[in-house]
Design a protein around this motif. Structure first.
Motif, mmCIF file in Angstrom:
data_model
loop_
_atom_site.group_PDB
_atom_site.id
_atom_site.type_symbol
_atom_site.label_atom_id
_atom_site.label_comp_id
_atom_site.label_asym_id
_atom_site.label_seq_id
_atom_site.Cartn_x
_atom_site.Cartn_y
_atom_site.Cartn_z
ATOM 1 N N PHE A 396 0.845 -1.187 0.000
ATOM 2 C CA PHE A 396 0.000 0.000 0.000
ATOM 3 C C PHE A 396 0.886 1.245 0.000
ATOM 4 C CE2 PHE A 396 -3.286 -2.776 2.190
ATOM 5 C CZ PHE A 396 -4.014 -2.946 1.028
ATOM 6 N N TYR A 397 2.085 1.086 0.497
ATOM 7 C CA TYR A 397 3.110 2.127 0.469
ATOM 8 C C TYR A 397 4.417 1.457 0.043
ATOM 9 C CZ TYR A 397 -0.280 4.434 3.555
ATOM 10 O OH TYR A 397 -1.422 4.956 4.100
ATOM 11 N N ASP A 398 5.330 2.230 -0.503
ATOM 12 C CA ASP A 398 6.651 1.714 -0.876
ATOM 13 C C ASP A 398 7.690 2.184 0.120
ATOM 14 O OD1 ASP A 398 6.269 0.045 -3.038
ATOM 15 O OD2 ASP A 398 6.364 1.665 -4.516
ATOM 16 N N ILE A 399 8.613 1.314 0.424
ATOM 17 C CA ILE A 399 9.646 1.627 1.410
ATOM 18 C C ILE A 399 10.695 2.555 0.800
ATOM 19 C CG2 ILE A 399 9.287 -0.543 2.631
ATOM 20 C CD1 ILE A 399 11.695 -1.687 1.236
ATOM 21 N N GLN A 400 11.405 3.278 1.666
ATOM 22 C CA GLN A 400 12.460 4.173 1.198
ATOM 23 C C GLN A 400 13.828 3.476 1.137
ATOM 24 O OE1 GLN A 400 10.224 5.778 3.782
ATOM 25 N NE2 GLN A 400 9.089 6.342 1.947
ATOM 26 N N GLN A 401 13.981 2.440 1.954
ATOM 27 C CA GLN A 401 15.283 1.756 2.003
ATOM 28 C C GLN A 401 15.066 0.328 2.481
ATOM 29 O OE1 GLN A 401 18.285 3.924 4.209
ATOM 30 N NE2 GLN A 401 19.540 2.097 4.518
ATOM 31 N N GLY A 402 15.939 -0.577 2.010
ATOM 32 C CA GLY A 402 15.836 -1.975 2.397
ATOM 33 C C GLY A 402 15.059 -2.778 1.366
ATOM 34 N N SER A 403 14.624 -3.969 1.778
ATOM 35 C CA SER A 403 13.874 -4.838 0.857
ATOM 36 C C SER A 403 12.903 -5.717 1.632
ATOM 37 C CB SER A 403 14.837 -5.721 0.057
ATOM 38 O OG SER A 403 15.543 -6.606 0.914
ATOM 39 N N ILE A 404 11.828 -6.093 0.944
ATOM 40 C CA ILE A 404 10.850 -7.040 1.482
ATOM 41 C C ILE A 404 10.699 -8.147 0.453
ATOM 42 C CG2 ILE A 404 8.484 -7.368 2.290
ATOM 43 C CD1 ILE A 404 8.368 -4.379 2.886
ATOM 44 N N CYS A 405 10.916 -9.379 0.879
ATOM 45 C CA CYS A 405 10.867 -10.518 -0.042
ATOM 46 C C CYS A 405 9.868 -11.558 0.451
ATOM 47 C CB CYS A 405 12.244 -11.164 -0.195
ATOM 48 S SG CYS A 405 13.497 -10.072 -0.894
ATOM 49 N N ILE A 406 9.220 -12.207 -0.498
ATOM 50 C CA ILE A 406 8.374 -13.364 -0.218
ATOM 51 C C ILE A 406 8.874 -14.501 -1.085
ATOM 52 C CG2 ILE A 406 6.044 -14.332 -0.280
ATOM 53 C CD1 ILE A 406 4.919 -11.560 0.100
ATOM 54 N N ASP A 407 9.213 -15.602 -0.448
ATOM 55 C CA ASP A 407 9.792 -16.750 -1.169
ATOM 56 C C ASP A 407 11.020 -16.322 -1.958
ATOM 57 O OD1 ASP A 407 7.707 -18.173 -0.117
ATOM 58 O OD2 ASP A 407 6.554 -18.271 -1.976
ATOM 59 N N GLN A 408 11.874 -15.518 -1.330
ATOM 60 C CA GLN A 408 13.124 -15.033 -1.898
ATOM 61 C C GLN A 408 12.934 -14.137 -3.120
ATOM 62 O OE1 GLN A 408 13.038 -18.713 -1.181
ATOM 63 N NE2 GLN A 408 13.490 -17.843 0.839
ATOM 64 N N VAL A 409 11.740 -13.627 -3.335
ATOM 65 C CA VAL A 409 11.464 -12.729 -4.459
ATOM 66 C C VAL A 409 11.044 -11.364 -3.905
ATOM 67 C CG1 VAL A 409 10.047 -12.283 -6.498
ATOM 68 C CG2 VAL A 409 10.735 -14.627 -5.938
ATOM 69 N N ASN A 410 11.733 -10.305 -4.341
ATOM 70 C CA ASN A 410 11.360 -8.961 -3.922
ATOM 71 C C ASN A 410 9.935 -8.663 -4.371
ATOM 72 O OD1 ASN A 410 11.114 -6.014 -3.753
ATOM 73 N ND2 ASN A 410 13.332 -6.019 -3.447
ATOM 74 N N ILE A 411 9.119 -8.162 -3.457
ATOM 75 C CA ILE A 411 7.699 -7.957 -3.789
ATOM 76 C C ILE A 411 7.521 -6.930 -4.902
ATOM 77 C CG2 ILE A 411 6.869 -8.661 -1.521
ATOM 78 C CD1 ILE A 411 6.561 -5.717 -0.802
ATOM 79 N N LYS A 412 8.522 -6.088 -5.164
ATOM 80 C CA LYS A 412 8.421 -5.127 -6.261
ATOM 81 C C LYS A 412 8.498 -5.822 -7.619
ATOM 82 C CE LYS A 412 10.167 -1.035 -3.870
ATOM 83 N NZ LYS A 412 11.167 0.067 -3.875
ATOM 84 N N GLU A 413 8.983 -7.058 -7.636
ATOM 85 C CA GLU A 413 9.054 -7.810 -8.890
ATOM 86 C C GLU A 413 7.735 -8.520 -9.204
ATOM 87 O OE1 GLU A 413 12.397 -10.436 -8.980
ATOM 88 O OE2 GLU A 413 13.736 -8.985 -8.022
ATOM 89 N N LEU A 414 6.826 -8.530 -8.242
ATOM 90 C CA LEU A 414 5.535 -9.198 -8.426
ATOM 91 C C LEU A 414 4.479 -8.190 -8.851
ATOM 92 C CD1 LEU A 414 5.580 -11.285 -5.119
ATOM 93 C CD2 LEU A 414 6.137 -12.125 -7.407
ATOM 94 N N THR A 415 3.522 -8.625 -9.637
ATOM 95 C CA THR A 415 2.405 -7.747 -9.981
ATOM 96 C C THR A 415 1.570 -7.495 -8.721
ATOM 97 O OG1 THR A 415 0.926 -9.579 -10.569
ATOM 98 C CG2 THR A 415 2.314 -8.670 -12.318
ATOM 99 N N LEU A 416 1.057 -6.282 -8.584
ATOM 100 C CA LEU A 416 0.295 -5.932 -7.392
ATOM 101 C C LEU A 416 -0.917 -6.843 -7.207
ATOM 102 C CD1 LEU A 416 0.240 -2.023 -7.401
ATOM 103 C CD2 LEU A 416 1.328 -3.512 -5.721
ATOM 104 N N LYS A 417 -1.586 -7.144 -8.300
ATOM 105 C CA LYS A 417 -2.796 -7.957 -8.214
ATOM 106 C C LYS A 417 -2.496 -9.344 -7.684
ATOM 107 C CE LYS A 417 -6.820 -9.435 -10.909
ATOM 108 N NZ LYS A 417 -7.492 -9.393 -12.237
ATOM 109 N N SER A 418 -1.447 -9.978 -8.200
ATOM 110 C CA SER A 418 -1.118 -11.339 -7.759
ATOM 111 C C SER A 418 -0.577 -11.340 -6.334
ATOM 112 C CB SER A 418 -0.120 -11.981 -8.714
ATOM 113 O OG SER A 418 1.135 -11.325 -8.674
#
Length: 590
Positions: A396-418
């Motif tokens: 819902f918001y994007d971070i300014q620094q660092g990373s958030i991953c799900i199953d070793q994949v950065n969530i920014k690489e995933l489509t928002l809908k999925s």
């Protein structure tokens, strides 16, 4: 630049942008223009036919062939009426069609806004943009643009006939036109400012009323009715003054216009009467009669142009406001090209920094891991950053620094809908739509059947409660679910999350507003659906987190402790231990 723009009587660039929405309806647009041309021609021909009939038949007492002109007048009148009917209908049809397209585009655009936009925007103002302002835009076509074109064309055709028939009488009429045009220009300038003020006050009024109606319970609980009533009277008074300013300008202009029209008609009759008597001036009785008909045809459209220009300008003001929302770039960048079909559930926050307001960090280097199938709990005081973690996981918001991953994949690489389709959230503040329980649970997802919903309700033990309501799953809960208690709304929200079978389940203070019985129902359901599913529980009431595989304790944007319930209780003077003692030691004494 904004001040310069406001001083313009008409914003051509904005108008050109608005015309882009006409392209799908270009044939209707062309047809409407043709009807406008017919309306002008048929109307101008009637005085000319009357002039010929009087001069060639009435004036000389020769009535052979007179019926031809009578029939011609009737035919012209019928054609004028038909042209006017088709013109008005298709002009309005085009306006509503264009507005439908703009409203759909606006709503779709608003759906993609990031949460920060809604945090800083008034709901009442957005409603005004999507509803009231849209109707003003429709008026641009139904009562503004085409009407102005029709009136200008009628004036041009009438003026041409007048010059052709008698230039001397025409000169008397045309002398007053520059005065009228100058008055119209001044009028448009002031009306532009007045309409801008009116639209501001309409937005303020809508916003005020929407917020107070929504929060009526709070106003009455704290006996603020008189105070809010006085505020409303002030805002309403400003709204009235804004409208009265437009009424004042209209009153002045139309009084001047009527005066000029009457003086012109009087001058034509006076001068024309002498010319009729003086055969050397070559002004016939038919000419004078035709001019008596022509003058209202010339001045009435001019008056209407000013009036329709008011409508056009109000629509342009509304269009400018709508386009400002459409031009707002407040979106989460959905540039990911990977579709998450099913998460395993491993979550990693790595040195995450985030702030809602610049230079005021809410999360200050937060790092933690969640293994697939684990249930973790996040606890801490209000403002510690617990709910922010959930907002960031859903992007819902994007971070300014660092990373958030799900199953070793950065969530920014995933489509928002999925991404969001695999995460179910139960919030503390439950929102239900004015619809049936079934539709509130499925949100009209065609892939979820009523049988699935009933089975899910039985699994978490609320099927009997739903069936006790009139209509069962088809019971309408009304606006915001007012027909249900807080605990019942929470249970519906929990069922809504459960029925989607998410890969990751989030409970954000999900039991904070329910009674003990409802909490037990949710706790039993939680134990059921969190099995072999990654779950994050945020809670003040620590009874709901004792079974968690890992408890993360947050304070002022930092993680200060981690561990299981038993491990954290062993920490001397630990933050979690202090929370636990405050909540539970009193119960032991009781």
């Amino acid at each position: 630049m904004e001040e310069i723009k406001d001083k313009k009587a008409f914003d051509l660039s904005l108008f050109k942008r608005l015309l882009q929405f006409i392209k799908p309806y270009k044939w209707v647009f062309i047809g409407t223009l043709i009807f406008a041309i017919g309306l002008a021609l048929f109307g101008a021909l009637r005085p000319y036919i009357l002039q010929v009939a009087i001069d060639e038949h009435v004036a000389v007492n020769h009535y052979d062939g007179f019926m031809f002109y009578v029939v011609a007048m009737i035919v012209l009148l019928v054609l004028e009426v038909v042209s006017q009917l088709l013109f008005i209908y298709y002009a309005s049809w085009l306006g509503q069609s264009v507005v439908k397209d703009i409203r759909v585009k606006l709503y779709q655009h608003m759906l993609s806004f990031r949460m920060k936009y809604f945090d800083n925007s008034s709901v009442g103002v957005l409603i005004t943009r999507a509803v009231t302002d849209m109707e003003r835009i429709a008026d641009i076509f139904g009562e503004g643009l085409f009407m102005i074109f029709s009136d200008v064309l009628k004036m041009a055709v009438v003026g041409g006939f007048m010059v052709w028939m008698n230039w001397k009488l025409s000169l008397i009429v045309f002398v007053t036109l520059p005065i009228m045009l100058f008055a119209t220009k001044i009028f448009q300038k002031y009306m532009k400012r007045a309409f801008e003020e009116v639209r501001n006050e309409v937005s303020n009024l809508n916003s005020f009323v929407q917020e107070r109606v929504t929060g009526m319970k709070i106003l009455q609980l704290f006996t603020r009715e008189d105070t809010e009533y006085k505020k409303f009277k002030i805002i309403n008074e400003r709204h009235k003054k804004g409208w009265l300013k437009t009424v004042w300008y209209n009153s002045i202009f139309f009084a001047v216009a009527e005066l000029l029209g009457a003086l012109t008609l009087g001058a034509v009759i006076w001068a024309g009467g002498f010319m009729v008597l003086d055969s050397a001036n070559a002004v016939s009785l038919g000419d004078l009669t035709a001019y008596i008909m022509f003058i209202p045809m010339m001045f009435r459209p001019l008056n209407q142009i000013a009036n329709k220009f008011n409508t056009l300008q109000m629509g342009m003001v509304a269009a400018d406001r709508v386009f400002k929302v459409l031009d707002t770039t407040s979106h989460i960048d959905d540039t990911g090209n990977r579709v998450a079909s099913q998460f395993k559930g491993d979550i990693e926050f790595n040195n995450v920094h985030f702030s809602y307001v610049k230079d005021e960090e809410v999360l200050k280097g937060v790092s933690f891991d969640v293994s697939s199938g684990q249930t973790i709990a996040i606890v801490g005081a209000t403002g510690a950053g617990k709910s922010t973690v959930i907002n960031l996981l859903n992007r819902f918001y994007d971070i300014q620094q660092g990373s958030i991953c799900i199953d070793q994949v950065n969530i920014k690489e995933l489509t928002l809908k999925s991404l969001r389709a695999q995460i179910a959230v139960v919030l503390q503040d439950v929102f239900l739509f004015a619809d049936t329980i079934f539709n509130n649970i499925t949100l009209k997802n065609p892939d979820i059947t009523e049988a699935q919903v009933e089975q899910a309700a039985k699994d978490i033990g609320i099927h009997d409660f739903i069936m006790s309501l009139p209509g069962g799953y088809h019971y309408n809960v009304k606006e915001r679910g007012v027909m249900l208690s807080s605990g019942q709304r929470q249970l519906i929200s929990f069922l809504r999350a459960y029925v989607t079978n998410p890969s990751i389940l989030i409970l954000d203070e999900a039991t904070s507003s329910v009674d003990n019985h409802s909490e037990q129902l949710i706790q039993n359901a939680t134990d059921r659906i969190t099995k072999n599913r990654t779950s994050i529980v945020i809670a003040h009431r620590l009874a709901t987190v004792k079974k968690a595989d890992n408890i993360i304790v947050m304070q002022a944007g930092y993680i200060v402790e981690q561990g299981t319930h038993k491990q954290l209780l062993k920490k001397k003077d630990g933050y979690y231990k202090n929370l636990y003692e405050v909540q539970f030691m009193k119960e032991v004494v009781v």
